[in-house]
Enzyme design. Sequence first.
Site: not given
Length: 748
Positions: A139, A203, A531
Site C-alpha cells: 500500500d 490509505h 480497498s
Amino acid sequence: MRSFIGVLLLLAQLLAACHAQERRNYVVHLEPRDDVSVDAVESWHRSFLPDATPESLADGSGPAIIYSYSHVLTGFAARLSDDEAEAMRSRAGCLRLYPEEFLPLATTHSPGFLGLHLGKDGFWSRSGFGRGVVIGLLDTGILPSHPSFGDAGMPPPPRKWKGACEFKAIAGTGGCNNKVIGARAFGSASVNSTAPPVDDAGHGTHTASTAAGNFVENADVRGNAHGTASGMAPHAHLAIYKVCSRSRCSIMDIVAGLDAAVKDGVDVISFSIDASDGAQFNYDLVAIATYKAMEHGIFVSAAAGNAGPAVGSVGNGAPWMLTVAAGTTDRAIRTTVRLGNGQEFDGESLFQPRNNTAGRQLPLVFPGASGDPDARGCSSLPDDVKGKVVLCESRGISEHVEQGQTVNAYSGAGMILMNKPEEGFTTFADAHVLPASHVSNAAGSKIAAYIKSTPKPTASITFRGTVMGSTPAPAVAFFSSRGPSKASPGILKPDITGPGMNILAAWAPSEMHPEFVDDVSLAFFMESGTSMSTPHLSGIAAVIKSLHPGWSPAEIRSALMTSSDTADHAGVAIKDEQYRRASFYAMGAGYVNPSRAVDPGLVYDLAPNDYVPYLCGLGIGDEGVREITHRRIECGKIKAITEAELNYPSMVIKLLSQPITVRRTVKNVGKAGSVYRAVVDMPKEVSVTVRPPMLRFSKVNERQSFTVTVRWAGKQPAVAGAEGNLKWVSPEHVVRSPIVVPPAKVVA
C-alpha cells in the site's frame, strides 16, 4: 530563409536524437533456469543488458537494472531505450517485456457488525486474535507512531521472519515493534532511496489498521462513530511494503513488494490495489506474482475494484486469489432533509455541525434543472445561490467534497448531494466543509420534483449523529466491481463481500485530504472502497490461519466462501445498490461471516499443481502456462479441464442444450463420523442432481468426491440465466456453494 530552415532541420535532428536516447522502465520476464543460484540471479539478469557506452557510464544514462526478482517472477525491472527493449525481446530466454504502468488504489464498527466481540466465550478471543500470523500489506506505507500500531499484548515476531525495518532512520516517529515487524519502501513510492515507508496518503495506515490494528479505545471521527477501534486480527503482525505514493502504484514496485513479502515469510498478503480487469493471466503481472505467492502457501486477499456497477468490471480475478467486493454495515452518520412540504429524506455526512440548523427552512435551488450538466453537478453555479441550500448531482466518489467546496465558495448555505441513477441508494459519510446531506437517487429525484412544483421551495438539514441499525444491511455498494471476470468468466468473481462503506480506521494526515492535512488530532478517518473491504478479509484469513496453521490458501478461501451469508440482518436476501436482490456476480458467494468461517465443516482444496489443467483449458498455450507457473508445461500431455471442473467452492455452469456434469472433492475438517446430505436450492427452470446425495466421513481430513449434473428442467428459456445453491447440511454445519448459470450473452 534557407538558414532558418536549416536551423529547424538541425533542431528536428537533435530532438530525434534525444528521443532515441529516452529510456523507459520495463519489467522483463525470463524463462526460468534451474542452474542459476540465488546468489547469481542478479549477475544473470545483468547479462541481458546491452553494453553501456563510456558516455552513458559517465552520466548514468545507460541501461540499468532497478530490481532483480527472485521469488514471484523470473526476471527483473530495468530502464531501457526503445531500441534496447526491442533487442531484448529477441534475446533467447526472454519471454515478455511489460512497459511500466501505474495501478490505482482501490480506495471500527465492522468487527461488531461481523459478530467479533471481546469476551472469553467468543471465538475471536479463543483464536488469539490472529496471534503469530504475519500479514504483508502492499500500500502507501503507514504512520508508525499511530496507537493502532502499538504492540501491547503482542508476542515477538515468529522465528521464520526474515524481513527488514526501514523506520529506524527516523527518530521520534515510532518504528518497528512486535506489531509492525517489517517495513520497506520501493522505487517510485519512495521520495529517495533512503526514505522510509511513511504513509503520504492515509490509505495504507487505514488498510493496515483495518486488517490488524491493535485495540484503541475512544476512537471516533469528529465525535462520530465513537467506540473501541481494532483490526480483524488485532494480535497479528504487520509487514509493510510501500509500493504506492499517494494514489500511484508502479507495477514494477508492486512486483518488488510481492517478491520481498514472499522472501520475508509473510502468511497473508493484503492487496488493496485495483489491477487489470481483463488481461489474460499470463499478461497480468499481479496474477503471475501472486501465483508464486500461493505456491509458497501464502493467502492473497485482493480488491475486486471500484468500477461497479458495470458488468465485467471485476479485477484481480485469478482463482488463486480471494477477490473481495464491498458492502455496507448497519451504521450511518445520519442527516435528515426536510422539505417545505413536510417530506423527509435520510442521508449521510461526516460533517455534523453542533450549531444545528434543524427546523430552519432555507431557500432551496437546483441549478441543474436547466439541463446544463456543469450546473447539475455544481461544477459552476449562478451567483444567486448565496444563503440557499443547493441540490447537486454526484460527479463521482472522489469529487463529493469538492462539490461542497464549490457550493461553499459561492456562499451557499448547504448542499444536498443526490446520487446518479446508477449509484442508487449507496450514500457516503464524507467530510464536507459545509452543512450537507448525501441522499439516494430516489430521494434526490423527489427533491428535484418538489423544487419544480413550487415557486418558493425550501429545505432544512438536521444532523442526527451516529445511528445504529440502519437498514437494509448489509447491501452491496454501487462502486463495487462486478463479474464475470473477463480473463476467466467460468470462475465466479468476486468471491466474497466484506465491509467497505464508511469504514472508520487509523489515519495519517495527507495531501490527498488537504482539508485535514494540518489536523494532527485527526487520528481516525472514514473511507470507502474495495480497498477497505479487502483488509477485513485479510485479517479474518489471519485469524483462520492462526487457528488452522496447516490449512492451504484454497482451504482458507473455501472456509470463507462456503460459510458466508446471503441474507441480511433482517433475514431477507442481501440487496444491491438499487435494493434489488444482489446477484452472485455482485457479492460473490455472500457477505463474510467470520464466526462460521473458522469452523466450516468441509473445505474445497486446491494444490498448486491443480491449477495447471485449468490453465491449459483456458487456451493460453504452453508458453502462457509456463509464464504463470515458471515451469515447462506441455498441455498436450495433460488432461485439460474446463473452468467449471476446477475444484472451486462455487460453480459457473455454461449451460446450453446438453446437461453438464462437474466433479468436486471436499475434505472433512469437522468431527469424525460427520454425515452430510445434499440440499439443492435452484429456480424451477434448472434441474440439479447430486451423486451421491449423502457424504459420510469416518475420520477427520478424509476426502470424498461427488458429481453435480445441471440441465434445463424443460425447454431452454429464451433468456438464460439462473442462480442458486448447493448445500451440504449436517446437524452442525451448512456448507454452501453458489451455482450460477450465466445469461446466454455471457455464455456466448
